[in-house]
Design a protein around this motif. Structure first.
Motif, short mmCIF file in Angstrom:
data_model
loop_
_atom_site.label_atom_id
_atom_site.label_comp_id
_atom_site.label_asym_id
_atom_site.label_seq_id
_atom_site.Cartn_x
_atom_site.Cartn_y
_atom_site.Cartn_z
N TRP A 269 0.83 -1.21 0.00
CA TRP A 269 0.00 0.00 0.00
C TRP A 269 0.87 1.26 0.00
CZ3 TRP A 269 -0.81 4.33 2.92
CH2 TRP A 269 -1.99 5.04 2.69
N GLN B 233 2.58 1.65 -3.42
CA GLN B 233 1.63 2.12 -4.43
C GLN B 233 1.44 3.64 -4.33
OE1 GLN B 233 -2.26 0.43 -3.92
NE2 GLN B 233 -3.16 1.58 -5.59
N HIS B 234 1.29 4.12 -3.12
CA HIS B 234 1.09 5.55 -2.92
C HIS B 234 2.39 6.34 -3.12
CE1 HIS B 234 -2.73 4.12 -1.50
NE2 HIS B 234 -3.17 5.35 -1.71
N ARG B 235 3.51 5.73 -2.81
CA ARG B 235 4.79 6.39 -3.08
C ARG B 235 4.97 6.60 -4.57
NH1 ARG B 235 9.26 5.89 -5.19
NH2 ARG B 235 8.95 3.73 -5.76
N GLN B 236 4.64 5.59 -5.36
CA GLN B 236 4.75 5.70 -6.81
C GLN B 236 3.79 6.75 -7.35
OE1 GLN B 236 4.22 1.79 -8.50
NE2 GLN B 236 6.11 1.01 -7.61
N LEU B 237 2.58 6.78 -6.83
CA LEU B 237 1.60 7.78 -7.25
C LEU B 237 2.12 9.19 -7.01
CD1 LEU B 237 -1.46 8.45 -8.05
CD2 LEU B 237 -1.79 8.57 -5.57
N TRP B 238 2.62 9.43 -5.80
CA TRP B 238 3.10 10.77 -5.46
C TRP B 238 4.38 11.10 -6.23
CZ3 TRP B 238 0.38 14.52 -3.72
CH2 TRP B 238 -0.78 14.24 -3.01
N SER B 239 5.21 10.11 -6.45
CA SER B 239 6.43 10.34 -7.22
C SER B 239 6.08 10.77 -8.64
CB SER B 239 7.28 9.07 -7.23
OG SER B 239 8.47 9.28 -7.93
N ALA B 240 5.11 10.11 -9.24
CA ALA B 240 4.67 10.47 -10.59
C ALA B 240 4.08 11.88 -10.61
CB ALA B 240 3.65 9.46 -11.11
N ARG B 241 3.32 12.22 -9.59
CA ARG B 241 2.74 13.57 -9.53
C ARG B 241 3.82 14.64 -9.36
NH1 ARG B 241 -2.90 13.14 -6.13
NH2 ARG B 241 -3.99 11.91 -7.69
#
Length: 120
Positions: free
Chosen positions: A85, A88-96
């Protein structure tokens, strides 16, 4: 999904407290009685029992009572779901943040181009 979410909630709630994180670190080195843990964290037995109970409900700690001594040890449950979890959120924020960096760079280059055209 609901079971997964409830488990995450219980784990993160248990880990949200500095004392409980300290207890987990302590138990990572060796098993300990609730009395030992209470002394190490300078708290009452009742207070430590509450912390251990929360960790136990989350599956992070198990206890065994032999006579008058309740011994605590790390639970068998690993934190794979929680780590997934978080990842997943680390990748989301990294992409943003990467997208934001690109936008800022684009705006800076546009601003620099406008400044150069004004100087001419």
């Amino acid at each position: 999904m609901v079971h997964y979410q409830a488990r995450l909630d219980a784990t993160f709630a248990a880990l949200s407290d500095v004392t409980r994180r300290g207890v987990l670190e302590q138990l990572g080195g060796s098993d300990a009685s609730i009395t030992d843990l209470a002394q190490r964290f300078d708290m009452t037995l009742t207070g430590m029992k509450k912390h251990v109970s929360i960790l136990e409900q989350a599956g992070l700690v198990t206890t065994e009572k032999v006579g008058r001594v309740r011994t605590c040890k790390l639970g068998l449950r690993r934190l794979e779901e929680e780590a997934a979890w978080i990842e997943q959120h680390r990748q989301l924020w990294s992409a943003r943040f990467d997208a934001l960096d690109k936008l800022v760079e684009h705006l800076k280059s546009k601003e620099n181009a406008n400044e150069r055209s004004k100087k001419r």
